[in-house]
Scaffold this active site. Structure first.
Site, PDB file in Angstrom:
ATOM      1  N   GLU A 138      25.490   2.454 -16.949  1.00 39.50           N
ATOM      2  CA  GLU A 138      25.761   2.005 -18.206  1.00 39.50           C
ATOM      3  C   GLU A 138      26.077   0.700 -17.765  1.00 39.50           C
ATOM      4  OE1 GLU A 138      25.034   3.377 -21.049  1.00 39.50           O
ATOM      5  OE2 GLU A 138      23.969   5.192 -19.630  1.00 39.50           O
ATOM      6  N   GLU A 199      16.072   1.089 -17.114  1.00 39.05           N
ATOM      7  CA  GLU A 199      17.173   2.235 -16.533  1.00 39.05           C
ATOM      8  C   GLU A 199      17.427   2.202 -14.879  1.00 39.05           C
ATOM      9  OE1 GLU A 199      18.717   4.298 -18.612  1.00 39.05           O
ATOM     10  OE2 GLU A 199      18.170   3.844 -20.497  1.00 39.05           O
TER      11      GLU A 199
END
Length: 266
Positions: A138, A199
């Site tokens: 993250e 991602e």
């Protein structure tokens, strides 16, 4: 028609010179929005979320301390890397790490280093290394400026008017308008969805960041296999909602482990 061509030329010039480089990966990305605008808006949204009566922030206990300890290890390692590789003056992160009571299997990092981990993730991320996998991933989104990149892309597709506004110094109002569309607080924080390429880039950065912080990146394969198992017979965890296919992701992570291990010090 002449004015239209001139406007298109202006957009091209702005895109050409308004680029930044992602640390470690070296990827060039569109950057029409300043970090200060994005970070300020993100910090305000983060504070609003934490103070919302509907949000229960867990401030004491072993789990809350784990999140803060692992966050401190990751942020210190990342700051050292940025300093040693000439990126320090490009980042001004004010790190915060909080555990939020929620059944959701999720975590996120807003621009500027504002991190939240939901308690629903803890049964799956039941070791420090597993938490470092998620938090590193993250944080990778934030270090790669993925939010600002999405905002810049949206500015670009809004057309000539937005591009001209950025070029002529009207950036903060245009930025704020788009940020307000991408982020919102009202009991739940509405975060933009990243692309699959972003991602994958966050996976790569996260592996390296956890290695820098002293967590063996081999743990990433086992953790994501545990996460994939959460999807069997039920709704897909939010953490997996926009990621590449399971097998592809695991293979990509395995391929990146040798790179991350170069930074690993137990």
């Amino acid at each position: 028609m002449k004015k239209f061509r001139s406007a298109l030329a202006l957009i091209f010039i702005i895109a050409l010179y308004s680029c930044s480089t992602v640390p470690l990966t070296g990827r060039r990305q569109l950057s029409l929005v300043g970090d200060a605008d994005v970070n300020q808006s993100a910090a305000a949204s983060y504070k609003q979320l934490l103070t919302d009566p509907k949000t229960k922030v867990i401030t004491s206990g072993a789990d809350a301390q784990r999140i803060k300890r692992i966050g401190a290890n990751l942020s210190a390692a990342i700051e050292r890397y940025l300093q040693q590789n000439g990126y320090a003056n490009q980042y001004n992160f004010q790190w915060e790490f909080n555990l939020i009571q929620s059944s959701e299997v999720n975590a996120w990092c807003m621009p500027g280093g504002k991190v939240a981990v939901y308690s629903g993730l803890l049964p799956v991320a039941n070791t420090d290394a597993y938490l470092a996998v998620v938090m590193g991933h993250e944080i990778g989104h934030a270090i790669a400026r993925h939010s600002a990149e999405r905002i810049s892309q949206q500015m670009a597709v809004q057309g000539v008017g937005g591009a001209v506004g950025v070029a002529t110094g009207g950036q903060s109002s245009a930025t704020q308008g788009i940020i307000n569309q991408l982020y919102g607080v009202g009991g739940n924080l509405l975060l933009l969805k990243y692309s699959r390429n972003q991602e994958s880039e966050a996976d790569r950065l996260g592996l390296t960041f956890m290695a820098m912080a002293g967590y063996d990146p081999h743990n990433a394969v086992a953790f994501w296999q545990r996460m994939m198992a959460q999807n069997k017979g039920g709704a897909q965890p939010e953490l997996l909602s926009t990621h590449p296919a399971d097998a592809t992701r695991i293979q990509d992570i395995q391929n990146r482990i040798p790179e991350a291990m170069r930074y690993y010090k137990q």
